[in-house]
Write an enzyme that holds these catalytic residues in place. Structure first.
Site, PDB file in Angstrom:
ATOM      1  N   ALA B  71      48.776  37.226  25.823  1.00 23.14           N
ATOM      2  CA  ALA B  71      48.089  37.181  24.809  1.00 23.14           C
ATOM      3  C   ALA B  71      48.387  37.469  23.501  1.00 23.14           C
ATOM      4  O   ALA B  71      48.388  37.038  22.409  1.00 23.14           O
ATOM      5  CB  ALA B  71      46.544  37.868  25.059  1.00 23.14           C
ATOM      6  N   CYS B 327      48.092  49.635  25.783  1.00 21.80           N
ATOM      7  CA  CYS B 327      49.224  49.492  24.671  1.00 21.80           C
ATOM      8  C   CYS B 327      49.420  50.644  23.844  1.00 21.80           C
ATOM      9  O   CYS B 327      50.542  50.608  23.443  1.00 21.80           O
ATOM     10  CB  CYS B 327      49.171  48.040  24.150  1.00 21.80           C
ATOM     11  SG  CYS B 327      48.743  46.828  24.908  1.00 21.80           S
TER      12      CYS B 327
END
Lengths: 85, 377
Positions: B71, B327
């Site tokens: 993504a 992340c």
């Protein structure tokens, strides 16, 4: 599992009766659809075949780009399926 | 081993996905770009089959699916790939929201560096942006609107249906980062007004390293994207490089299962959720995000007085969870999402994100409660 084979039979008959799927392709497709015990171990290829039958179009390869599956695609997938016999 | 409750970071791979990926790694290893023999033809057929499976989840056409590494790359391709066309048309305004993932915010900052004007919409305490503020921010020169489907930290679903209505009379390209919602909330992404959708394989029990940008055609034409990389004609010239057939076939299988088992999965997540909500309500947790708009597999809470890292460390033998997005969790920077929702830093520092799936086994919640109570000041 059986639902997949039933779907293949329904899609094949629909394409054969109402559209332009030729008998020489419909016959082996129905043979697969009506023998789940024989082809049950090749579910992925049967799924692929079902998707191709649903999107079959005799004129798939005409025009600027290919937008559906034609008889060559179906014949080839049937060949891969039968390789496992 | 602790029970894994970090499914927003990544999900366990479905057995049939792993089996299919292994097949294309070990046995059917052909290159789909070499359809001059049966090996290549079979690989190509597998890729096209997967493309149709991914497209079906969002009611798109197979030729609107461009495979990427995930993504993040899809978001970059959508946002940066439209820059040239936007500039050519004299449209240099971009709108996004304050709670986007860094994979959207950073490309937007790059657009800003390239001369685009950026409007960042705020969110309310419920974690959602206000479509009325979007309507007010739209300008004749707005080239691009980028809004996420579901927030990665809170699980809050954004008002996409209302956004579609607002954008119906405007020519701006609309990009949706659907990394967290693809295959989990179906209807919003099937809206034909959405031009670009970024999706990920490993968030839906598929392999890591594969995702897609769904680029819907308008009047028969793809959005005027420019590739970010060069060196081959794959993926309609937009994403060159040898296609990873094992990952793509696995992603296709994962997409098929997400669609086929959608309701069963949601029900399993709802059942699990009821227990999680009960446990954390008893502990006096504060909810981060509006329950009415939160997907059934995520819960973000703050336990006042218990810093996240202490809770996560103490629970590590019982449950594996996180405090913020995967992340950024290693950077220890405060969550920009919770800050945007107006959550004070002292509560944000005590936030926990629990995310589960239909494969999550039972948790010893008594043990969890006992551990957390002991951490209370």
């Amino acid at each position: 599992m059986n639902a997949l084979f039933q779907d293949l039979e329904t899609a094949t008959l629909e394409q054969f009766n109402e559209r332009e799927l030729p008998q020489w392709l419909a016959d082996p497709l129905l043979e697969v659809a009506r023998n789940p015990e024989k082809y049950g171990d090749r579910e992925y290829l049967v799924e692929m075949l079902l998707a191709q039958v649903r999107e079959y179009d005799v004129y798939a390869d005409t025009g600027c780009c290919k937008w559906a599956y034609d008889h060559e695609d179906l014949k080839r997938t049937l060949g891969w399926l039968k390789e496992g016999e | 081993m602790a029970v894994y409750l970090d499914c927003n970071a990544t999900t366990p791979v479905e057995p049939s996905v792993a089996a299919l990926a292994a097949r294309f790694l070990e046995k059917d290893f052909g290159n789909p770009a070499s359809p001059i023999h049966d090996h290549g033809l079979f690989a190509r057929a597998a890729v096209e089959h997967a493309r149709a499976q991914v497209a079906k989840v969002v009611a798109a056409r197979p030729d609107e699916v461009i495979f990427t590494s995930g993504a993040t790359e899809a978001n970059n391709l959508a946002l940066l790939g439209l820059a040239e066309a936007a500039r050519r048309e004299g449209r240099c305004h971009v709108i996004t929201t304050a709670v986007e993932h860094k994979a959207v915010l950073e490309p937007c900052e790059e657009l800003q560096r390239l001369g685009f004007e950026l409007t960042v919409l705020p969110v309310a305490a419920d974690g959602r942006f206000d479509p009325k503020q979007l309507a007010a921010a739209l300008r004749p020169d707005t080239a691009l609107v980028s809004t996420m489907q579901v927030n990665n930290e809170t699980g809050v679903s954004q008002p996409l249906a209302e956004t579609a209505e607002i954008l119906s009379g405007h020519g701006a390209w609309w990009h949706v980062d659907a990394a967290q919602g693809f295959g989990k909330e179906l209807a919003p992404l099937q809206n034909p007004r959405i031009d670009l959708i970024a999706v990920s394989g490993h968030k839906i029990h598929g392999p890591k390293g594969i995702g897609a940008l769904v680029a819907r055609k308008r009047d028969g034409f793809l959005p005027p994207l420019r590739p970010l990389m060069f060196g081959g004609g794959q993926e309609q010239g937009l994403r060159p490089g040898t296609l990873p057939t094992p990952l793509i076939a696995g992603f296709g299988e994962a997409a098929k299962l997400a669609l086929r088992d959608h309701e069963q999965r949601r029900e399993a997540c709802r059942t699990f959720r009821a227990e999680v909500l009960r446990v954390f309500a008893d502990l006096g947790a504060r909810r981060n995000g509006d329950e009415r708009h939160t997907l059934p597999h995520v819960l973000n809470v703050s336990l006042p007085g218990i810093p996240s890292d202490r809770a996560i460390h103490a629970l590590k033998g019982t449950i594996a969870l996180s405090s913020t997005s995967a992340c950024t969790s290693h950077t220890r920077t405060p969550s920009h999402v919770l800050a945007a929702m107006g959550i004070p830093p002292e509560l944000a520092e005590c936030s926990l994100r629990l995310s589960w799936c239909h494969l999550t086994p039972a948790v010893d919640w008594n043990r969890v409660t006992e551990i957390l109570r002991r951490l209370r000041p």
